[in-house]
Design a protein around this motif. Structure first.
Motif: not given
Ligand code: ADP
Length: 823
Positions: A642, A645, A629, A579, A610
């Motif tokens: 999405g 996390l 997301q 991510n 980051d």
């Molecule tokens: P995806 O597989 O879409 O990344 P995640 O569950 O990993 O799904 O993340 C959900 C959402 O959280 C992402 O779509 C993004 O909008 C936000 N996100 C996750 N990590 C970060 C990050 N390091 N910086 C900014 N936004 C993030």
């Protein structure tokens, strides 16, 4: 009654005397002198005598007058009433006492009918009385009631007799009100006593010990159901007693009462003689002794208490029901002061009885129930109606609880409210369930909404790499393509494939988490090594993006080995770093962990930081939820399911830690997660451990491999993947063929057994092969990665399993595991 005699008798006497003299003088024509002298002398003597007599008479007259006056006085003022009546009932004479008894002036009564002055109902009696008096020569008696101005009537008794003349009667009159009233009240109280005996079902008796007989009241006969001819002896009494009680009662009567000279006081059962019904009686008796202390009599009462006992039993049942009720029951007076509370209330509120009685139910008030609701309740119950509603209360220890209450007024027979009755049910659980249901419904609706969004997104996510794969595969068919172009297309196809696989893995992981099938598998894990691996893995990609990549390892000199699920830690870290790469275009990405010994219990706190696009504040809460997301439209630019996390969060939860994020929009984000660090985990010196485990891959080339697979493309792919290890590859498409070929080739080293095949599945084929070949290594290959399928495969006789699509390095690991010693 004054002088109705002639005023003087002397005039007539004189006349009589002169007549006598004349007579004498006429009878002898000539008086001799001497005889005349004699006669004169006699006359003089007579005269003196007469004078004397006259004097005596005057005296007697005077005396008589005095006596007469005395009599008149006595008559008039006698303390007893006297009156004289004529035959028609007129009052001819009366004294003052009579007048006062009749309540009138004497003068107003004279010559009036007596009947005028007595009560209506007594008039007949008076007439009969008068008639009887005049018809007989004897004394007659009657009692009359005089109408009285006062509240209570006056009773008079009349005693009368006819006078000698026979045309009048003399009557004496007495006031008998007091004795009459006494008699009446005696009569009344006797009736009352009898009636109350009947109502209370109390009979009385006297037992005479000298005769051994007893006699009793009518009520007693009714209680015993006996008639006049019943044998009223002691054995007669015993025969009335219920057979089960006879022996005991005889013993009680003879030993305790008579022997111990005590009172008789016992409740026992009888058989009522007339209808043979079983009845309960309560007998009480006193012993009476004579002056020599000899037992004479026993006087007592017997009460039929059958109904009382039944009522008592019923009351007992009711009170038990109230006492044991699963609902709390409270009775208050009209001010709301608690007079009774049952054990359930004590249990529910936590206040014991001493703390409850005399207080107001508001002791349990939590403050959450509105004053308007209380007001409404009071209005309802004070106007005689039942109030229903819920209260939010507090127990004595402060624990909140909900009750559903019904409060009603208790009214006496006159309809006046004397108490209030509250029945309360603890509905805390119901309320919670309701709340949970509401939340679950909201959650389900939210999930539904999210899943729809997710499906739309997923469709895009799956189509994109698939388009890449199919499109470039088509392009590859062009024979004019240069080698470089071919390599370029193949690279795109490979990338798209792995992207597709990632998505599918995420979906499988989340569905396993959702269905509760994701398990934690604990192994000793070298945390530092994991971090170093991740660093090495992502370094080229990040450097490519011109972003700085830093591994911050506080324990760099040592190895940190803990028992945890290493695959899950990997997955979490890989997801967070991915991510970070995805959402960062410049700056740096740092990751690492700190050992937080300051926490109780101690924990490892990982971070991935980051300098990317950051997350809006209002979205921070939701990004760990399934299918979220931050912004779907943005997301098109940053691929992803999405799910990453939410999978990471589920893993962290399973490992007993927490995950959170700190982020500033356009500046970057730092994701943190913790896992518990137990004291038995050790930080080992790098030099002293793990030396022997440094990987030493052997080149294995001489295996005879059987591929069992019904899908031709998979079969082809598999044979390409295993060809470096094989001296010979056999291929079949069904379980039955696999058994046959295994029979024919007992020297096969490795079977890659597909599980999902038509006709006969891989489990059955393995079982049958195992019957004749125990040593061949069988690895199940399955698209189902559920733990239950793996277990099933091992049970059927497989040595191991590998998930489809076959990962080259995983297959290599397995081949090393089973065949390296053979090299
Ligand atoms: P995806 O597989 O879409 O990344 P995640 O569950 O990993 O799904 O993340 C959900 C959402 O959280 C992402 O779509 C993004 O909008 C936000 N996100 C996750 N990590 C970060 C990050 N390091 N910086 C900014 N936004 C993030």
């Amino acid at each position: 009654m004054e002088g109705n005699k002639p005023k003087s008798e002397f005039g007539s006497l004189r006349k009589k005397a002169e007549a006598l003299i004349n007579e004498k003088a006429n009878s002898e024509d000539q008086y001799s002198y001497s005889s005349a002298i004699q006669f004169i002398h006699e006359l003089e003597v007579h005269q003196i005598e007469i004078q004397l007599q006259n004097e005596e008479l005057i005296l007697a007259n005077k005396n008589a007058k005095e006596s007469f006056e005395q009599f008149i006085k006595l008559y008039d003022f006698a303390p007893i009433g006297y009156l004289t009546l004529s035959e028609d009932g007129s009052i001819l004479e009366l004294n003052y006492k009579t007048a006062s008894l009749l309540g009138k002036e004497r003068s107003s009564l004279l010559n009036k009918l007596l009947g005028f002055f007595i009560s209506e109902k007594s008039k007949g009696i008076l007439n009969t009385f008068i008639k009887k008096v005049f018809d007989s020569d004897t004394n007659q008696y009657c009692e009359l009631v005089v109408d009285s101005d006062t509240y209570s009537p006056k009773y008079l008794s009349l005693n009368g007799i006819k006078t000698k003349e026979g045309n009048q009667c003399s009557v004496s009159v007495s006031d008998i009100t007091v004795s009459k009233m006494a008699a009446e009240s005696l009569e009344k109280s006797d009736v009352l006593l009898k009636k109350s005996q009947i109502i209370a079902k109390i009979g009385t008796y006297i037992l005479d010990f000298s005769s051994g007989k007893w006699s009793g009241s009518e009520v007693l006969d009714t209680i015993f159901g006996i008639t006049i001819d019943f044998d009223r002896s002691i054995s007669g009494w015993v025969s009335i007693i219920h057979p089960d009680w006879q022996e005991m009662m005889i013993k009680y009567f003879t030993e305790e009462v008579i022997g111990g000279k005590t009172k008789f006081d016992k409740k026992y059962k009888i058989i009522r003689q007339n209808d043979h019904e079983e009845r309960w009686v309560h007998e009480q008796g006193e012993l009476l002794f004579d002056e020599n202390n000899e037992l004479k009599k026993m006087i007592g009462t017997v009460q039929d208490i059958t109904m009382n006992l039944l009522a008592e039993e019923k009351l007992n049942q009711l009170s038990q029901a109230v006492e044991q009720s699963p609902l709390a029951i409270i009775i208050t007076d009209i001010q709301g002061v608690i007079e009774y509370a049952n054990p359930k209330f004590v249990e529910m509120s936590g206040y014991n009885l001493e703390e409850t009685i005399g207080r107001n139910p508001r002791i349990s008030k939590s403050g959450h129930t509105s004053p308007t609701q209380y007001k409404k309740m009071w209005q309802t119950i004070t106007s005689g109606n039942v109030w229903h509603g819920d209260f939010h209360n507090l127990k004595k220890d402060g624990t909140p609880y909900w009750v559903s209450a019904a409060i009603s007024p208790i009214q006496n027979p006159e309809g006046v409210t004397t108490h209030f009755l509250a029945i309360e049910e603890d509905i805390t659980l119901r309320k919670k369930t309701e709340q949970d249901l509401i939340e679950a419904k909201e959650h389900a609706e939210e999930s539904d909404r999210l899943k729809s969004a997710f499906l739309a997104n997923m469709s895009h996510e799956i189509r994109t790499p698939l388009n890449g794969i199919l499109g470039f595969t088509n392009l590859l068919k062009d024979p004019t393509l240069s080698f470089i172009e071919q390599q370029e297309y193949l690279e795109i196809i490979e990338k798209s494939g792995s992207r597709l696989l990632n998505i599918i893995n995420d979906i499988i992981d989340i569905s396993k988490i959702e269905s509760g099938q994701m398990e934690v598998s604990l192994t000793e894990t070298n945390i530092n090594k994991q971090l170093e691996f991740i660093y090495a893995f992502f370094e080229p990609e990040i450097k490519n993006k011109n972003i700085e990549f830093i591994l911050q390892n506080n324990q760099s000199q040592n190895e940190l080995i803990i028992t945890t699920d290493s695959e899950k830690i990997y997955a979490i870290l890989i997801n967070l770093v991915k991510n970070a790469i995805k959402f960062t275009n410049k700056g740096k990405i740092e990751f690492g962990y700190t050992l937080r010994k300051d926490k109780q219990p101690a924990e490892l706190e990982f971070f991935v930081k980051d300098s990317g696009i950051g997350i809006p504040k209002n979205k921070i809460e939701t990004i760990f939820k399934r299918f979220i997301q931050v912004d779907i439209s943005d997301k098109r630019a940053y691929q992803g399911s999405g799910l990453g996390l939410s999978i990471s969060k589920a893993y962290v939860d399973m490992l007993g830690g927490k995950i959170w994020v700190k982020s500033t929009l356009n500046e970057g984000s730092t994701f943190y997660f913790t896992i518990p660090y137990h004291s038995e985990h050790q930080i080992k010196d790098f030099e002293t451990t793990d030396k022997g485990e440094i990987k030493n891959e052997h080149q294995i080339k001489n295996l005879k491999i059987l591929i069992v697979e019904d899908d031709e493309i998979s079969k082809l792919l598999l044979s390409k993947v295993v060809s470096p290890y094989a001296k010979e590859i056999l291929k079949v498409s069904s379980g039955l063929d696999a058994i046959a070929i295994s029979h024919a080739n007992p020297d096969v080293d490795l079977i890659l057994m597909d599980i999902n095949m038509s006709e006969m599945d891989g489990y059955e084929a393995t079982r049958q092969i195992r019957e004749f070949n125990k040593k061949v290594i069988i690895i199940a290959q399955t698209a189902n990665v559920l733990t239950s399928d793996r277990k099933k495969a091992l049970l059927a006789g497989c040595n191991d399993y590998i998930s489809k699509p076959i990962n080259k390095s995983h297959l290599n690991d397995l081949i090393q595991k089973y065949f390296k010693k053979r090299v």
